[in-house]
Design a protein around this motif. Sequence first.
Motif, PDB file in Angstrom:
ATOM      1  N   ALA A  98       0.840  -1.202   0.000  1.00 49.97           N
ATOM      2  CA  ALA A  98       0.000   0.000   0.000  1.00 49.97           C
ATOM      3  C   ALA A  98       0.875   1.251   0.000  1.00 49.97           C
ATOM      4  CB  ALA A  98      -0.914  -0.005   1.227  1.00 49.97           C
ATOM      5  N   GLN A 157       0.940   4.168  -2.766  1.00 53.63           N
ATOM      6  CA  GLN A 157       0.528   5.493  -2.309  1.00 53.63           C
ATOM      7  C   GLN A 157       1.641   6.516  -2.550  1.00 53.63           C
ATOM      8  OE1 GLN A 157      -2.500   5.946  -1.042  1.00 53.63           O
ATOM      9  NE2 GLN A 157      -2.373   8.071  -0.370  1.00 53.63           N
ATOM     10  N   ILE A 182       2.781   2.967  15.270  1.00 53.65           N
ATOM     11  CA  ILE A 182       1.436   2.367  15.279  1.00 53.65           C
ATOM     12  C   ILE A 182       1.530   0.867  14.979  1.00 53.65           C
ATOM     13  CG2 ILE A 182      -0.833   2.383  14.170  1.00 53.65           C
ATOM     14  CD1 ILE A 182      -0.192   5.346  13.399  1.00 53.65           C
ATOM     15  N   ILE A 190       0.325  -2.389  17.263  1.00 57.67           N
ATOM     16  CA  ILE A 190      -0.653  -3.439  16.964  1.00 57.67           C
ATOM     17  C   ILE A 190       0.003  -4.794  16.771  1.00 57.67           C
ATOM     18  CG2 ILE A 190      -2.391  -1.869  16.025  1.00 57.67           C
ATOM     19  CD1 ILE A 190      -1.540  -2.681  13.260  1.00 57.67           C
ATOM     20  N   PRO A 226       7.406   2.212  21.057  1.00 55.28           N
ATOM     21  CA  PRO A 226       6.213   2.614  20.293  1.00 55.28           C
ATOM     22  C   PRO A 226       5.596   3.911  20.805  1.00 55.28           C
ATOM     23  CG  PRO A 226       6.137   0.274  20.779  1.00 55.28           C
ATOM     24  CD  PRO A 226       7.329   0.813  21.490  1.00 55.28           C
ATOM     25  N   ALA A 227       5.554   4.062  22.121  1.00 58.56           N
ATOM     26  CA  ALA A 227       4.930   5.267  22.681  1.00 58.56           C
ATOM     27  C   ALA A 227       5.661   6.518  22.208  1.00 58.56           C
ATOM     28  CB  ALA A 227       4.964   5.190  24.216  1.00 58.56           C
ATOM     29  N   LEU A 256       3.962  -0.160  25.805  1.00 59.94           N
ATOM     30  CA  LEU A 256       4.391   0.734  24.724  1.00 59.94           C
ATOM     31  C   LEU A 256       5.598   1.551  25.165  1.00 59.94           C
ATOM     32  CD1 LEU A 256       1.083   2.165  23.172  1.00 59.94           C
ATOM     33  CD2 LEU A 256       2.479   0.273  22.365  1.00 59.94           C
ATOM     34  N   PHE A 279      -5.432  -1.297  21.019  1.00 60.74           N
ATOM     35  CA  PHE A 279      -5.136   0.100  21.357  1.00 60.74           C
ATOM     36  C   PHE A 279      -6.062   1.052  20.607  1.00 60.74           C
ATOM     37  CE2 PHE A 279      -1.214  -2.064  22.387  1.00 60.74           C
ATOM     38  CZ  PHE A 279      -0.774  -1.420  23.546  1.00 60.74           C
ATOM     39  N   PHE A 287      -6.302   5.272  20.104  1.00 58.87           N
ATOM     40  CA  PHE A 287      -5.586   6.517  20.395  1.00 58.87           C
ATOM     41  C   PHE A 287      -6.469   7.725  20.127  1.00 58.87           C
ATOM     42  CE2 PHE A 287      -2.465   3.342  18.989  1.00 58.87           C
ATOM     43  CZ  PHE A 287      -1.585   3.344  20.050  1.00 58.87           C
ATOM     44  N   ASN A 337      -4.686   7.256  14.803  1.00 62.43           N
ATOM     45  CA  ASN A 337      -3.494   6.504  14.400  1.00 62.43           C
ATOM     46  C   ASN A 337      -3.790   5.318  13.493  1.00 62.43           C
ATOM     47  OD1 ASN A 337      -1.739   8.204  15.608  1.00 62.43           O
ATOM     48  ND2 ASN A 337      -1.471   7.006  17.469  1.00 62.43           N
ATOM     49  N   LEU A 338      -4.617   5.604  12.504  1.00 66.83           N
ATOM     50  CA  LEU A 338      -4.805   4.578  11.467  1.00 66.83           C
ATOM     51  C   LEU A 338      -3.671   4.717  10.464  1.00 66.83           C
ATOM     52  CD1 LEU A 338      -8.633   5.092  10.887  1.00 66.83           C
ATOM     53  CD2 LEU A 338      -7.531   3.265  12.185  1.00 66.83           C
ATOM     54  N   LEU A 339      -3.341   3.612   9.812  1.00 67.40           N
ATOM     55  CA  LEU A 339      -2.295   3.711   8.791  1.00 67.40           C
ATOM     56  C   LEU A 339      -2.919   4.367   7.559  1.00 67.40           C
ATOM     57  CD1 LEU A 339      -0.451   0.277   9.155  1.00 67.40           C
ATOM     58  CD2 LEU A 339       0.252   2.513   9.959  1.00 67.40           C
ATOM     59  N   PRO A 340      -2.410   5.539   7.176  1.00 64.69           N
ATOM     60  CA  PRO A 340      -3.100   6.327   6.142  1.00 64.69           C
ATOM     61  C   PRO A 340      -3.097   5.684   4.765  1.00 64.69           C
ATOM     62  CG  PRO A 340      -0.990   7.317   6.700  1.00 64.69           C
ATOM     63  CD  PRO A 340      -1.209   6.204   7.666  1.00 64.69           C
ATOM     64  N   VAL A 341      -2.155   4.767   4.528  1.00 61.02           N
ATOM     65  CA  VAL A 341      -2.085   4.174   3.185  1.00 61.02           C
ATOM     66  C   VAL A 341      -3.045   3.002   3.023  1.00 61.02           C
ATOM     67  CG1 VAL A 341       0.301   4.880   2.749  1.00 61.02           C
ATOM     68  CG2 VAL A 341      -0.140   2.692   3.867  1.00 61.02           C
ATOM     69  N   LEU A 342      -3.628   2.544   4.135  1.00 63.32           N
ATOM     70  CA  LEU A 342      -4.546   1.395   4.068  1.00 63.32           C
ATOM     71  C   LEU A 342      -5.988   1.852   4.125  1.00 63.32           C
ATOM     72  CD1 LEU A 342      -2.800  -1.136   6.504  1.00 63.32           C
ATOM     73  CD2 LEU A 342      -2.528  -0.926   4.045  1.00 63.32           C
ATOM     74  N   LEU A 358      -5.485  -5.812   9.718  1.00 63.02           N
ATOM     75  CA  LEU A 358      -4.030  -5.917   9.880  1.00 63.02           C
ATOM     76  C   LEU A 358      -3.605  -6.670  11.149  1.00 63.02           C
ATOM     77  CD1 LEU A 358      -1.399  -5.244   8.432  1.00 63.02           C
ATOM     78  CD2 LEU A 358      -1.339  -3.078   9.650  1.00 63.02           C
ATOM     79  N   PRO A 359      -4.227  -6.395  12.334  1.00 61.43           N
ATOM     80  CA  PRO A 359      -3.796  -7.139  13.535  1.00 61.43           C
ATOM     81  C   PRO A 359      -3.987  -8.642  13.384  1.00 61.43           C
ATOM     82  CG  PRO A 359      -5.109  -5.244  14.152  1.00 61.43           C
ATOM     83  CD  PRO A 359      -5.210  -5.365  12.673  1.00 61.43           C
ATOM     84  N   LYS A 392     -10.097   5.237   2.342  1.00 61.14           N
ATOM     85  CA  LYS A 392      -8.877   5.537   3.094  1.00 61.14           C
ATOM     86  C   LYS A 392      -9.256   6.437   4.278  1.00 61.14           C
ATOM     87  CE  LYS A 392      -5.583   3.780   0.328  1.00 61.14           C
ATOM     88  NZ  LYS A 392      -5.039   4.451  -0.838  1.00 61.14           N
ATOM     89  N   PHE A 422      -8.325   9.335   5.307  1.00 55.24           N
ATOM     90  CA  PHE A 422      -8.567  10.772   5.096  1.00 55.24           C
ATOM     91  C   PHE A 422      -9.904  11.044   4.421  1.00 55.24           C
ATOM     92  CE2 PHE A 422      -6.305   9.423   1.281  1.00 55.24           C
ATOM     93  CZ  PHE A 422      -7.045  10.009   0.260  1.00 55.24           C
ATOM     94  N   GLU A 423     -10.580   9.965   3.979  1.00 55.97           N
ATOM     95  CA  GLU A 423     -11.897  10.133   3.361  1.00 55.97           C
ATOM     96  C   GLU A 423     -13.018   9.959   4.402  1.00 55.97           C
ATOM     97  OE1 GLU A 423     -10.990   8.381  -1.093  1.00 55.97           O
ATOM     98  OE2 GLU A 423     -11.143   6.981   0.573  1.00 55.97           O
ATOM     99  N   ARG A 468     -10.411  -1.925  14.888  1.00 51.80           N
ATOM    100  CA  ARG A 468      -9.065  -2.506  14.792  1.00 51.80           C
ATOM    101  C   ARG A 468      -8.599  -3.012  16.160  1.00 51.80           C
ATOM    102  NH1 ARG A 468      -4.206   1.408  13.263  1.00 51.80           N
ATOM    103  NH2 ARG A 468      -4.672   2.103  15.387  1.00 51.80           N
TER     104      ARG A 468
END
Lengths: 967, 230
Positions: free
Chosen positions: A576, A580, A872, A876, A959-960, B56, B89, B91, B95-100, B108-109, B140, B142-143, B156
Amino acid sequence: MYLPMYLALLGCAVTVLLLFAALAVTNKSIFTMGVRNIIRRPKSAAIIVGALLVSTAIISGSLVASSSLGYSVVKATYDALGNVDETVALNGQPFNYSVYQHVAADSALTNNTDGISPSLYGGVPSVDDVTSGITSTGVTLVGLNFTLDAPFGDFVLLNGTHTNASDLTSSQVLINDKLAQDLDAHTGDRLVVYYGENASSVKAYTFSVKYIAQNEGKAQYELNENLFMQLSAAQAVFQHEGQINEIRVSNLGDVESGAAKSGNVSALLTQALSGSSQRFDVNPVKQDMLAAADASGAQFLNLLVALGTFSVITSAMLIVNVFVTLSEQRRSELGLARALGMKRRHVIFLFLFEGVTCALLAAAIGSILGIGIGAGLIDTLNAATTAGSPAGASLVLHYDLTDLLTAFLIGLLVAVATVAFASYRISRLNIVRALRNAENSEQAPRLPRGAPVLGVGLLVFGFIVYGVSPQSLAAQVMAPTLIIFGLALVALRAIKRQQVLTVAGAALVLYNAGMIFSTSGFNNFATAVSFTVSCLLLVLGAVLVVLVNATSLLKLFSKALTRLKASQALIRPSSAYCLQKRETLGTTVTILSLVIFLMIVALVTAAVYQPDISQQTGGYDIRATSSTPLSNLTTLEVQSPTSESPAKPVALLNASDIDFYDGLFVANATGTSINGQALYQQGSETNVYGIDANFSEHAQYGFKDTLADFNSSEVWNLVNNPHYVIVDSSYLYGPNGTQVSAGDTISFNAGNGTARFLVAGVLDEYYLHGIFMSKQQMQHYFPEVKGDTLFLIKSASGMKPIDLSYDLERGYKAAGLNAFLISDEVSQMMTQSQQFFQLTATYLGLGLIVGIASVGVVTVRSTIERRQEIGIMRAIGFSRGLVVKSLLFEATFATTLAAAVGLSAGLVVSYAIYTNLNQTVKVPFTIPIVQVILVLVIVYLAVAICTAIPARNVSRILPAEAIRYVE
Amino acid sequence: MLMVEAHRVHKIYELNGLKVYALKDVNLLIEKGDMVAIMGPSGCGKTTLLNCLSGLDEPTSGIVKIEGIPLAQMNDNELSEYRATRMGFIFQSFNLLPVLTALENVELPLLVAGINEKEARLRALSMLSSVDLEEWAHHKPFELSGGQQQQVAVARALISRPAIIWADEPTGNLDSAGADQITALLKRLNKANRQTFVIVTHDPSVAKIADRLISMKDGAILSESAAPIV
């Protein structure tokens, strides 16, 4: 460099600097901030300067190397010829002294020259120093009228005093230091000179050494071991009483300025000799050699510029990446500045001021570092003496201020242009979003409204460019590119982006591949530029095709990895991210493609020129040349000299040591042409070999081309016909270097006319370069040839060729015989070619280093950008190893695409170069698979290391900490 | 059964040679199935505590145990695997992965935990459906609106059915409607699955749904109550 180009360059640089100064004055605070950034961040400044100076250093190195080459050849010309500007000769044959008297009496000539001198010179088989007991072979004996020769300058003796040597008696000689060292001779030593028209007439002549002159001026005539004596004494040795074989002419002016008058004086000489029944050659020797020096220097510069362009482009991409990375690191600072009212143009100025200041420094350092690169190139060329120096002289490092200033100006302009682009690129970053650590949405850019209009504009411009000068190389490269992109922009309105760009990329690839195949050599600057641009467009076209199809290719790649049981968790975010971040992927693929492309071209081209040695030896082991013709090699006929000199031992060579040998006549022909056209970059002089039935029976040379319906043995027989000859495969003629083929007409000067022959066959070898004809024909055209002076020998089984060569040299010392192992000579020729290719590879290696550095910056930049995302992923459940693997996946995908593009483009261009250069040397096209794989592995490892190190560092951050990361 | 244990936990940051005591001698026990809210003024150490408890971040001293296992004894692979299978987790900034896409973020987990692609996809779709976002599965981040992004983040966090969910200001970037939606969702899941929730929040409405409320000040636990104190 031409003066107008230099002035234009200077004008551009001054304009840019004035503009820069004006901007600095009107934006003082921004300028101060920009310059202060250099002081605040010395490490960053060092990186910028380092990246910027690469292109300047490459340009400077190219200029220094080509200047050195030109200078060395010019110096060798002046050293070899001294004050001699023209020579008059009769195809190497002696002629009457009265010819000189006739020329010297011509008032028009005497008004335009400061010296005309007769000479009789030639090689003598051997010279013995009776005092030291040492023998030297290959010595040139020069007979001069020292009084008439005085205008050509004095000899400088070892103690520094000058003499014109006019006080030499007929039993005294002057030798140059080169010969003195060879013989360990001192003044007063007794020298015995052996000479005879053939082996049975060798006589010994005794002289005493009166002077030893330093190797400069006319003492190093032709750069040989020289022995000078009175003209009358030389006439006695050569048995040419009352004859000379050369008239030396010195034009008005000194060693350098005289050559400029060569055209006029040559015409006067030709006019003065026009009434003669003999056909004299008037050779403007110095002018010809200087022209050759200019041509070789320019050609070398063209080659280096063509090769260096790729490194310059890669370094430009490195600079852009460095700047964008720095801006990423400073984004909070920039965001704050923007929030306080700094406009977008101020951001451009900020980076521009910082970059241009660094560029000035980098251009200065780079132009000086170029001296080192130039020295390295000259060293490499010196190792490959013949390949590097047309004059066969050692190259010396030479440069002047113009070279460095030119490199400085070009480097500065390249750097400023790159910095300006990078600054503009930075200003487009959404700094406010960056400040919030919000990801910029990277959707495919929308097609601008004006795209079709721009497309039509490009189309029209392309057709205009083509219409103005369709034959020009610039139009042939530029116009189709403009037309392709113009059509693409128009088509994008109606057809899918992927389809349009794929077709556009493929069209670029196909067109430029055609251009590359039609390019022949780097004869001039335009051709070199055209070839380079075509190569670049070929690679960029291929990169475009793979990038617009990256989605499909990525699916295939992922599928392949899934079969290798790679985790989907690894593949999903990485693929991805690849899709992207097309810009990052595109930059990486472009840089790596260029790097791999260059290395493949260097490797394959070098590998092609490792021809089969056995093909060149013809089945012989030894090549021996004698100064005196010998009728056979097994029972030497040398008689004891008739004078008081010590008797020469008769060679006692065991006939059973030789399996067989063939003796050849050798002569030198001038005015050679093929099909009425001059030879291509080979000069008009050529070897002519007289052969007999033994040679055609023994020689195992194959034919590359023969007349239709003739087999090999019939072609060999054809040379008994006075109208036919055989030639080797290295003859090229015409402006484009067409290769000679059977059926062509080859001609050379003979007596008062021109001898013409039909080429019956072209031998598949280049070791014996020349024209092969029967011995009877040779004697007809070259009556001065008295017998065999070239011997090709096959040693008997059990006899080591090297031992036989020593025996031959020992036994035939009086005949001045030198023996060489053919396999060694062929290997040496190949080594020289290899060293030349090593030079090319070294030069391209600069691009490799810059390319890897650039990819390193891209990966560091990519990792910095993704620090939060990596946090992140860690949160996870991604382990450190999985994070590193994930980033390696992207690097592997980019490297795979680049390898595909670079490898295929490299092979296409290598094959084009091969088909082009193969006109000279027929060798099979081979791909050095091991080296190619090695290059790909090295590139991959370099990329993997550049990726893994920052990835590992980031993955080790808690991670934090990574998640809350704000610069 | 004890889910989380913290004994004498300290966290000290060094900033330009200056020591900042983010956590001071924190002792805490959280039972399985608890929904715990941690409240306190900004800079009191709430997020630091959550990060140290969840692994963490690393405490400067003290012991943190999850399900009886000291975190300090786990190596990176064990801790990562534990986070992938037993923790979720949420937040403040999603904190989502922006490319997914939303769907890919949610699945993903599961992929990290080694679940096969098909099953992961089905479960992710089901989870998105449970937060009413199935229509937005292929969009995505940002949408999506802030609330929708946080719902994806919740999905998630819960997709691998973790034993404990750590939520750091889950409603901090949401409007009141979005906050209510997320709050209700968390409560519903806690009741339905008996999962442990540790929520750092400023939002009293979030604190309301907690079984226990921990108040912090200056890096230390000020008070602890079984019932919400608002």
